[in-house]
Design an enzyme around this catalytic site. Sequence first.
Site, PDB file in Angstrom:
ATOM      1  N   ASP A  36       0.799  -1.228   0.000  1.00 42.02           N
ATOM      2  CA  ASP A  36       0.000   0.000   0.000  1.00 42.02           C
ATOM      3  C   ASP A  36       0.831   1.278   0.000  1.00 42.02           C
ATOM      4  O   ASP A  36       0.283   2.371   0.122  1.00 42.02           O
ATOM      5  CB  ASP A  36      -0.908   0.025   1.244  1.00 42.02           C
ATOM      6  CG  ASP A  36      -2.070  -0.940   1.103  1.00 42.02           C
ATOM      7  OD1 ASP A  36      -2.320  -1.390  -0.035  1.00 42.02           O
ATOM      8  OD2 ASP A  36      -2.707  -1.244   2.119  1.00 42.02           O
ATOM      9  N   HIS A 240      28.424   2.818  -8.564  1.00 43.63           N
ATOM     10  CA  HIS A 240      27.046   3.144  -8.163  1.00 43.63           C
ATOM     11  C   HIS A 240      26.713   2.582  -6.785  1.00 43.63           C
ATOM     12  O   HIS A 240      25.634   2.060  -6.549  1.00 43.63           O
ATOM     13  CB  HIS A 240      26.054   2.618  -9.209  1.00 43.63           C
ATOM     14  CG  HIS A 240      26.120   3.367 -10.498  1.00 43.63           C
ATOM     15  ND1 HIS A 240      25.645   2.872 -11.690  1.00 43.63           N
ATOM     16  CD2 HIS A 240      26.613   4.587 -10.796  1.00 43.63           C
ATOM     17  CE1 HIS A 240      25.864   3.749 -12.654  1.00 43.63           C
ATOM     18  NE2 HIS A 240      26.442   4.805 -12.140  1.00 43.63           N
ATOM     19  N   ASP A 257      29.132  11.160  -3.431  1.00 41.58           N
ATOM     20  CA  ASP A 257      28.528  11.722  -4.651  1.00 41.58           C
ATOM     21  C   ASP A 257      27.081  12.028  -4.286  1.00 41.58           C
ATOM     22  O   ASP A 257      26.255  11.112  -4.157  1.00 41.58           O
ATOM     23  CB  ASP A 257      28.621  10.690  -5.784  1.00 41.58           C
ATOM     24  CG  ASP A 257      28.097  11.225  -7.120  1.00 41.58           C
ATOM     25  OD1 ASP A 257      27.392  12.256  -7.126  1.00 41.58           O
ATOM     26  OD2 ASP A 257      28.389  10.588  -8.151  1.00 41.58           O
ATOM     27  N   ASP A 268      24.938  17.923  -8.788  1.00 43.42           N
ATOM     28  CA  ASP A 268      25.586  16.604  -8.839  1.00 43.42           C
ATOM     29  C   ASP A 268      27.063  16.806  -8.503  1.00 43.42           C
ATOM     30  O   ASP A 268      27.835  17.236  -9.362  1.00 43.42           O
ATOM     31  CB  ASP A 268      25.395  16.030 -10.256  1.00 43.42           C
ATOM     32  CG  ASP A 268      25.988  14.640 -10.404  1.00 43.42           C
ATOM     33  OD1 ASP A 268      26.377  14.043  -9.386  1.00 43.42           O
ATOM     34  OD2 ASP A 268      26.043  14.151 -11.554  1.00 43.42           O
ATOM     35  N   HIS A 347      34.751   5.399 -16.695  1.00 47.78           N
ATOM     36  CA  HIS A 347      33.548   6.132 -17.112  1.00 47.78           C
ATOM     37  C   HIS A 347      33.945   7.407 -17.842  1.00 47.78           C
ATOM     38  O   HIS A 347      35.121   7.755 -17.905  1.00 47.78           O
ATOM     39  CB  HIS A 347      32.630   6.421 -15.918  1.00 47.78           C
ATOM     40  CG  HIS A 347      33.256   7.232 -14.815  1.00 47.78           C
ATOM     41  ND1 HIS A 347      33.422   8.603 -14.898  1.00 47.78           N
ATOM     42  CD2 HIS A 347      33.752   6.870 -13.602  1.00 47.78           C
ATOM     43  CE1 HIS A 347      33.969   9.036 -13.774  1.00 47.78           C
ATOM     44  NE2 HIS A 347      34.190   8.012 -12.976  1.00 47.78           N
ATOM     45  N   HIS A 351      28.357  14.663 -18.109  1.00 46.19           N
ATOM     46  CA  HIS A 351      27.055  14.522 -18.764  1.00 46.19           C
ATOM     47  C   HIS A 351      26.325  15.849 -18.627  1.00 46.19           C
ATOM     48  O   HIS A 351      26.694  16.679 -17.787  1.00 46.19           O
ATOM     49  CB  HIS A 351      26.249  13.379 -18.118  1.00 46.19           C
ATOM     50  CG  HIS A 351      26.209  13.454 -16.616  1.00 46.19           C
ATOM     51  ND1 HIS A 351      25.350  14.269 -15.937  1.00 46.19           N
ATOM     52  CD2 HIS A 351      26.959  12.835 -15.663  1.00 46.19           C
ATOM     53  CE1 HIS A 351      25.568  14.135 -14.629  1.00 46.19           C
ATOM     54  NE2 HIS A 351      26.543  13.281 -14.432  1.00 46.19           N
ATOM     55  N   HIS A 358      21.176  13.045 -15.133  1.00 43.51           N
ATOM     56  CA  HIS A 358      21.747  12.802 -16.461  1.00 43.51           C
ATOM     57  C   HIS A 358      20.757  13.428 -17.424  1.00 43.51           C
ATOM     58  O   HIS A 358      19.786  12.798 -17.844  1.00 43.51           O
ATOM     59  CB  HIS A 358      21.913  11.300 -16.728  1.00 43.51           C
ATOM     60  CG  HIS A 358      22.976  10.681 -15.866  1.00 43.51           C
ATOM     61  ND1 HIS A 358      23.236   9.343 -15.858  1.00 43.51           N
ATOM     62  CD2 HIS A 358      23.855  11.227 -14.979  1.00 43.51           C
ATOM     63  CE1 HIS A 358      24.228   9.092 -15.015  1.00 43.51           C
ATOM     64  NE2 HIS A 358      24.603  10.214 -14.462  1.00 43.51           N
ATOM     65  N   GLU A 381      33.755  15.239 -14.100  1.00 41.26           N
ATOM     66  CA  GLU A 381      33.895  14.292 -13.000  1.00 41.26           C
ATOM     67  C   GLU A 381      34.863  13.146 -13.266  1.00 41.26           C
ATOM     68  O   GLU A 381      34.476  11.970 -13.249  1.00 41.26           O
ATOM     69  CB  GLU A 381      32.524  13.719 -12.630  1.00 41.26           C
ATOM     70  CG  GLU A 381      31.714  13.190 -13.808  1.00 41.26           C
ATOM     71  CD  GLU A 381      30.379  12.584 -13.335  1.00 41.26           C
ATOM     72  OE1 GLU A 381      30.422  11.704 -12.462  1.00 41.26           O
ATOM     73  OE2 GLU A 381      29.323  12.997 -13.856  1.00 41.26           O
ATOM     74  N   TYR A 385      39.993   4.569  -9.889  1.00 42.75           N
ATOM     75  CA  TYR A 385      39.466   3.520  -9.017  1.00 42.75           C
ATOM     76  C   TYR A 385      40.420   2.334  -9.094  1.00 42.75           C
ATOM     77  O   TYR A 385      40.422   1.590 -10.080  1.00 42.75           O
ATOM     78  CB  TYR A 385      38.050   3.121  -9.466  1.00 42.75           C
ATOM     79  CG  TYR A 385      37.161   4.328  -9.711  1.00 42.75           C
ATOM     80  CD1 TYR A 385      36.442   4.906  -8.673  1.00 42.75           C
ATOM     81  CD2 TYR A 385      37.092   4.922 -10.978  1.00 42.75           C
ATOM     82  CE1 TYR A 385      35.662   6.036  -8.888  1.00 42.75           C
ATOM     83  CE2 TYR A 385      36.318   6.047 -11.201  1.00 42.75           C
ATOM     84  CZ  TYR A 385      35.604   6.599 -10.158  1.00 42.75           C
ATOM     85  OH  TYR A 385      34.846   7.724 -10.382  1.00 42.75           O
ATOM     86  N   ARG A 402      36.850  10.296  -6.929  1.00 44.12           N
ATOM     87  CA  ARG A 402      36.190  11.054  -8.004  1.00 44.12           C
ATOM     88  C   ARG A 402      36.024  12.481  -7.507  1.00 44.12           C
ATOM     89  O   ARG A 402      35.758  12.701  -6.316  1.00 44.12           O
ATOM     90  CB  ARG A 402      34.827  10.437  -8.370  1.00 44.12           C
ATOM     91  CG  ARG A 402      34.114  11.190  -9.482  1.00 44.12           C
ATOM     92  CD  ARG A 402      32.957  10.413 -10.138  1.00 44.12           C
ATOM     93  NE  ARG A 402      31.873  10.067  -9.254  1.00 44.12           N
ATOM     94  CZ  ARG A 402      31.652   8.861  -8.731  1.00 44.12           C
ATOM     95  NH1 ARG A 402      32.461   7.861  -9.016  1.00 44.12           N
ATOM     96  NH2 ARG A 402      30.632   8.637  -7.941  1.00 44.12           N
ATOM     97  N   GLU A 404      33.867  15.864  -8.714  1.00 42.45           N
ATOM     98  CA  GLU A 404      32.820  16.238  -9.681  1.00 42.45           C
ATOM     99  C   GLU A 404      32.260  17.623  -9.375  1.00 42.45           C
ATOM    100  O   GLU A 404      31.828  17.893  -8.253  1.00 42.45           O
ATOM    101  CB  GLU A 404      31.675  15.217  -9.610  1.00 42.45           C
ATOM    102  CG  GLU A 404      30.485  15.578 -10.490  1.00 42.45           C
ATOM    103  CD  GLU A 404      29.420  14.488 -10.539  1.00 42.45           C
ATOM    104  OE1 GLU A 404      29.285  13.732  -9.555  1.00 42.45           O
ATOM    105  OE2 GLU A 404      28.723  14.404 -11.565  1.00 42.45           O
TER     106      GLU A 404
HETATM  107  N1  GLY Z   1      25.622  11.016  -9.568  1.00 38.47           N
HETATM  108  C1  GLY Z   1      25.579  10.417 -10.824  1.00 38.47           C
HETATM  109  C2  GLY Z   1      26.686  10.849 -11.672  1.00 38.47           C
HETATM  110  O1  GLY Z   1      27.639  11.419 -11.187  1.00 38.47           O
HETATM  111  O2  GLY Z   1      26.651  10.713 -12.858  1.00 38.47           O
HETATM  112 MN    MN Z   2      27.545  13.098 -12.546  1.00 38.98          MN
HETATM  113 MN    MN Z   3      27.602  12.405  -9.364  1.00 35.63          MN
END
Ligand code: GLY
Ligand code: MN
Ligand code: MN
Length: 436
Positions: A36, A240, A257, A268, A347, A351, A358, A381, A385, A402, A404
């Site tokens: 519910d 992630h 992040d 972000d 990566h 973006h 994104h 970013e 790693y 990272r 960013e």
């Molecule tokens: N937080 C998602 C990215 O950095 O793309």
């Molecule tokens: Mn990002």
């Molecule tokens: Mn991010």
Amino acid sequence: MNTKEFAKRRQHLIDLMGPNSIAVLPSVPVANRNRDVDYIYRSDSSFHYLSGFDEPDAVIVIIPGRPHGEYLLFCRERDLSKEIWDGYRAGQEGAVDTFGADDSYPISDLDDILSGLLEGKEKVYYTMGNVPTFDQRMVGWLNHLRNASRQGMHSPTEIIELEHSLNELRLYKSGAEIKAMRTAAKVSTDAHIRAMQFTQVGKWEYQVEAEIIHEFMKNDCRSPAYPSIVGGGENGCILHYIENNHKLKNNDLLLIDAGAEYDYYAADITRTFPVNGKFTACQKTLYNIVLEAQKAAIAEVKPSNHWNQPHEAAIRVITQGLLDIGLLKGNLEILIKEEKYREFYMHRTGHWLGMDVHDVGDYKVGGEWRVLEPGMVLTVEPGLYIRNPKHIDKKWHFIGIRIEDDVLVTKTGNEVLTEAAPKEVDEIEALMADNK
Ligand code: GLY
Ligand code: MN
Ligand code: MN
């Protein structure tokens, strides 16, 4: 965002659509969490972008040049007994008076009215696949018109991807949008500072997350723009990671992040810092490679540069850095060409950023990387790693980094919206010096 801003966006869409056309955009359904319990409703970004209307069970219809009004909003009727349980509804009156619709009809009348509105139009702007249950109804109305064409009804000849036009509009941020993004950025940088000041050996990752969410909510951001990543030590190497349920250990780094959503706009930000407030020599070496790569990438964010130039700058600095410390061996140009950095940096460097973290917008146009223009916002970013591969000296193991930031393209170059969050080694160490 005021009603004029939404009206301006609809006008831009109308200008793109041209005569004898119709756009149809349904709201997304409520998502169930368990039994519910539903998730808090959050409109699809494009739906909000055009309407500012955030109730489920609604459909936006735009018909350029329609004499009785170009903007129709189908939505739920007022219903006191339902509103007692589930909250206020704008109803048809609210849709017109508060949300600027030229006309509004009950959502329950959609079947009766929409096929009549589709009739005689040449072009239908609609996005298939976003709301599958609505796709079926749309196909039904269009089939009905096609079958009725024997009776002289005119059925549309073109179905055009609505998202394509909307995405192009959303890629260029207006003054009002940039203002909202500045607020999201400010709240988020404050949250990262708070997290740095709170972090200590022995705290749990989710306790740091709680500090971040507290700062967001206290400052008018009801929700993060995406689930926060709070990863200590080896968890920082999981791109992630959102479990956030481990204890923070001495001599580990913590990768956070996290970004707030303010009035439908995302920040972000990633910062990486030592749990105990002091970088080890190896952590500092790798950190400064990522930082230098990030600065080199940001320097490439300017009008007339193309989308991939920041990424190219970042991988060059990262590859050189890995060569300098012996994690890669060989010739710089060949290593870049063969993408050898991908073992440690897998990566891309950024973006688009906007209502979606994104965000929408093509990265290539006509097969070529898109040229950056003022008003676009993107993230920068880079990261490194290093898990525990056998061929790598143990001293580098399980370091995940990272950094960013969110960057607005301006007429003369760029503006880093999130620069208030510290990222120099000495700044971070000074900020954390008093953590107890
Ligand atoms: N937080 C998602 C990215 O950095 O793309
Ligand atoms: Mn990002
Ligand atoms: Mn991010």
